[in-house]
Write a protein that holds these residues in place. Structure first.
Motif, PDB file in Angstrom:
ATOM      1  N   VAL A 123       0.857  -1.187   0.000  1.00 28.69           N
ATOM      2  CA  VAL A 123       0.000   0.000   0.000  1.00 28.69           C
ATOM      3  C   VAL A 123       0.891   1.234   0.000  1.00 28.69           C
ATOM      4  N   GLN A 124       0.545   2.209  -0.834  1.00 32.93           N
ATOM      5  CA  GLN A 124       1.354   3.425  -0.924  1.00 32.93           C
ATOM      6  C   GLN A 124       1.094   4.318   0.286  1.00 32.93           C
ATOM      7  N   LEU A 125       2.154   4.970   0.766  1.00 35.82           N
ATOM      8  CA  LEU A 125       2.076   5.838   1.931  1.00 35.82           C
ATOM      9  C   LEU A 125       2.152   7.310   1.527  1.00 35.82           C
ATOM     10  N   ASP A 126       1.489   8.130   2.322  1.00 35.55           N
ATOM     11  CA  ASP A 126       1.587   9.578   2.190  1.00 35.55           C
ATOM     12  C   ASP A 126       2.880  10.011   2.886  1.00 35.55           C
ATOM     13  N   PRO A 127       3.872  10.525   2.163  1.00 33.32           N
ATOM     14  CA  PRO A 127       5.154  10.861   2.797  1.00 33.32           C
ATOM     15  C   PRO A 127       5.046  11.944   3.859  1.00 33.32           C
ATOM     16  N   SER A 128       3.975  12.727   3.828  1.00 33.62           N
ATOM     17  CA  SER A 128       3.822  13.785   4.837  1.00 33.62           C
ATOM     18  C   SER A 128       3.346  13.251   6.177  1.00 33.62           C
ATOM     19  N   THR A 129       2.729  12.067   6.169  1.00 26.58           N
ATOM     20  CA  THR A 129       2.204  11.485   7.405  1.00 26.58           C
ATOM     21  C   THR A 129       2.811  10.127   7.743  1.00 26.58           C
ATOM     22  N   GLY A 130       3.332   9.441   6.741  1.00 20.97           N
ATOM     23  CA  GLY A 130       3.808   8.079   6.946  1.00 20.97           C
ATOM     24  C   GLY A 130       2.699   7.059   7.017  1.00 20.97           C
ATOM     25  N   LYS A 131       1.466   7.468   6.684  1.00 23.11           N
ATOM     26  CA  LYS A 131       0.302   6.585   6.730  1.00 23.11           C
ATOM     27  C   LYS A 131      -0.278   6.421   5.328  1.00 23.11           C
ATOM     28  N   PRO A 132      -1.135   5.414   5.111  1.00 25.90           N
ATOM     29  CA  PRO A 132      -1.832   5.330   3.829  1.00 25.90           C
ATOM     30  C   PRO A 132      -2.635   6.606   3.564  1.00 25.90           C
ATOM     31  N   PHE A 133      -2.812   6.917   2.303  1.00 26.42           N
ATOM     32  CA  PHE A 133      -3.527   8.146   1.954  1.00 26.42           C
ATOM     33  C   PHE A 133      -4.949   8.134   2.495  1.00 26.42           C
ATOM     34  N   GLN A 134      -5.612   6.972   2.455  1.00 26.75           N
ATOM     35  CA  GLN A 134      -6.940   6.841   3.043  1.00 26.75           C
ATOM     36  C   GLN A 134      -7.217   5.372   3.316  1.00 26.75           C
ATOM     37  N   LEU A 135      -8.127   5.111   4.227  1.00 29.80           N
ATOM     38  CA  LEU A 135      -8.519   3.751   4.570  1.00 29.80           C
ATOM     39  C   LEU A 135     -10.041   3.685   4.654  1.00 29.80           C
ATOM     40  N   ASP A 136     -10.694   4.139   3.592  1.00 32.21           N
ATOM     41  CA  ASP A 136     -12.157   4.200   3.582  1.00 32.21           C
ATOM     42  C   ASP A 136     -12.794   2.942   3.012  1.00 32.21           C
ATOM     43  N   THR A 137     -12.111   2.285   2.077  1.00 34.21           N
ATOM     44  CA  THR A 137     -12.667   1.095   1.447  1.00 34.21           C
ATOM     45  C   THR A 137     -11.671  -0.049   1.570  1.00 34.21           C
ATOM     46  N   GLU A 138     -12.136  -1.247   1.259  1.00 34.40           N
ATOM     47  CA  GLU A 138     -11.259  -2.422   1.310  1.00 34.40           C
ATOM     48  C   GLU A 138     -10.053  -2.260   0.392  1.00 34.40           C
ATOM     49  N   GLU A 139     -10.252  -1.656  -0.772  1.00 35.02           N
ATOM     50  CA  GLU A 139      -9.179  -1.470  -1.738  1.00 35.02           C
ATOM     51  C   GLU A 139      -8.081  -0.549  -1.220  1.00 35.02           C
ATOM     52  N   ASP A 140      -8.426   0.331  -0.290  1.00 34.84           N
ATOM     53  CA  ASP A 140      -7.435   1.273   0.238  1.00 34.84           C
ATOM     54  C   ASP A 140      -6.351   0.581   1.052  1.00 34.84           C
ATOM     55  N   TYR A 141      -6.609  -0.658   1.454  1.00 27.69           N
ATOM     56  CA  TYR A 141      -5.640  -1.361   2.288  1.00 27.69           C
ATOM     57  C   TYR A 141      -4.517  -2.004   1.472  1.00 27.69           C
ATOM     58  N   GLY A 142      -4.574  -1.886   0.167  1.00 23.10           N
ATOM     59  CA  GLY A 142      -3.445  -2.308  -0.638  1.00 23.10           C
ATOM     60  C   GLY A 142      -3.781  -3.344  -1.694  1.00 23.10           C
ATOM     61  N   THR A 143      -2.737  -3.675  -2.456  1.00 21.20           N
ATOM     62  CA  THR A 143      -2.806  -4.645  -3.539  1.00 21.20           C
ATOM     63  C   THR A 143      -2.113  -5.928  -3.114  1.00 21.20           C
ATOM     64  N   ARG A 144      -2.775  -7.047  -3.316  1.00 16.83           N
ATOM     65  CA  ARG A 144      -2.145  -8.323  -3.002  1.00 16.83           C
ATOM     66  C   ARG A 144      -0.991  -8.559  -3.968  1.00 16.83           C
TER      67      ARG A 144
END
Length: 309
Positions: free
Chosen positions: A40-61
């Motif tokens: 999952v891609q991270l927001d470099p300003s926070t060190g966190k994922p850009f969003q975690l609103d949907t299942e897809e936001d948690y990353g690519t298998r």
């Protein structure tokens, strides 16, 4: 809904994180046991994922084992990705099986951070294919109890020398005489990595000890070596056999065939299998001393480890 429901389904089990910066982007690589690994891609300003609103936001298998749609216990964890600019590939290192004895390390590669990651046999690990090559496995050279649980790797490069290293846990086998709970302690191992001519990593048979690199000649090769060609065996240590390297380029002892040395590339070709030579420390000898080792892969991606005795 129940904490006791062990048949429940998890999209990703969010443990074992590692981070890689690829083309200026930050990526979190994570996941364990339940349906495979994710990126999952991270927001470099926070060190966190850009969003975690949907299942897809948690990353690519990016890797799985078996039927990734329904397999509840996949038995792989500890993902680590590195990029080798010399080969042009991203390498995904994976820990297979339970961690106390059977742990073994696999690797797949891709030209893209999100895959697909392919094994040495051309199979798609991102779609659940068994991952080959295998790089470590429980093993035993003569004169030692052997090591098990060798995985959950961290891969790093010494930018001053250009050398790559493999770091992991290692455990003694169960019930070693004189050592209480011998299999319970995770000890840190560091080993060198070399790269084959077709761009696959191989891991040193002996733990790193800073032994100076020497010129290795045909005279150094001639003699008796302990070799382990590691077939995958769940919770079983692979043991060594004596192989004799004759001065006329033939093999004896437990193996027949031929060998050829390329001193410049420090490569020993044994019956067509490319093995990388390394100066090493003989940890198993009753009086420890320097020795020579080699590490290679069979065509099917099984490790070949040996040391001269």
């Amino acid at each position: 809904d129940s904490c006791n429901d062990w048949s429940s389904y998890y999209k990703f089990n969010a443990i074992d994180p590692s981070v890689i910066v690829a083309n200026g982007e930050q990526w979190l690589i994570y996941g364990s046991w339940h349906t495979g690994m994710a990126a999952v891609q991270l927001d470099p300003s926070t060190g966190k994922p850009f969003q975690l609103d949907t299942e897809e936001d948690y990353g690519t298998r990016i890797a799985g084992r078996g039927n990734i749609a329904i397999n509840r216990w996949q038995g792989l964890e500890g993902p680590e990705i590195i990029y080798n600019e010399d080969t042009g590939y991203y390498y995904l290192f994976l820990a297979y099986d339970e961690l106390s004895v059977a742990y073994n390390t696999r690797v797949a590669r891709s030209t893209n951070i999100l895959g697909p990651y392919m094994g040495i046999d051309g199979q798609n690990v991102s779609q659940g294919a068994e991952c080959w090559p295998m790089l470590t496995h429980p093993y035993q050279f003569n004169g030692h109890t052997g090591w098990v649980g060798i995985s959950h790797p961290a891969i790093f490069k010494d930018e001053d020398t250009g050398k790559w290293y493999y770091s992991s846990q290692g455990r003694l086998p169960q019930d070693v005489p004189g050592i209480n709970a011998s299999n319970a302690v995770m000890m840190g191992h560091v080993r060198e990595i070399e790269w084959t001519s077709d761009g696959w990593p191989v891991v040193a048979p002996e733990r790193f000890a800073g032994v100076p690199e020497t010129e290795i000649t045909e005279e150094d090769i001639i003699g008796t070596w302990e070799q382990i060609t590691m077939e995958y065996q769940y919770q079983n240590m692979q043991t060594s056999e004596n192989v004799v390297f004759n001065g006329n380029g033939t093999l004896g002892g437990s193996m027949t065939g031929n060998w050829v040395l390329d001193s410049e590339s420090r490569t020993l070709t044994i019956n067509g299998n490319e093995c990388k030579l390394m100066d090493a420390w003989d940890w198993e000898a009753s009086v420890r001393d320097v020795t020579i080792t080699y590490s290679g892969l069979t065509a099917g991606g099984r490790p070949i480890w040996a040391q001269k005795r």
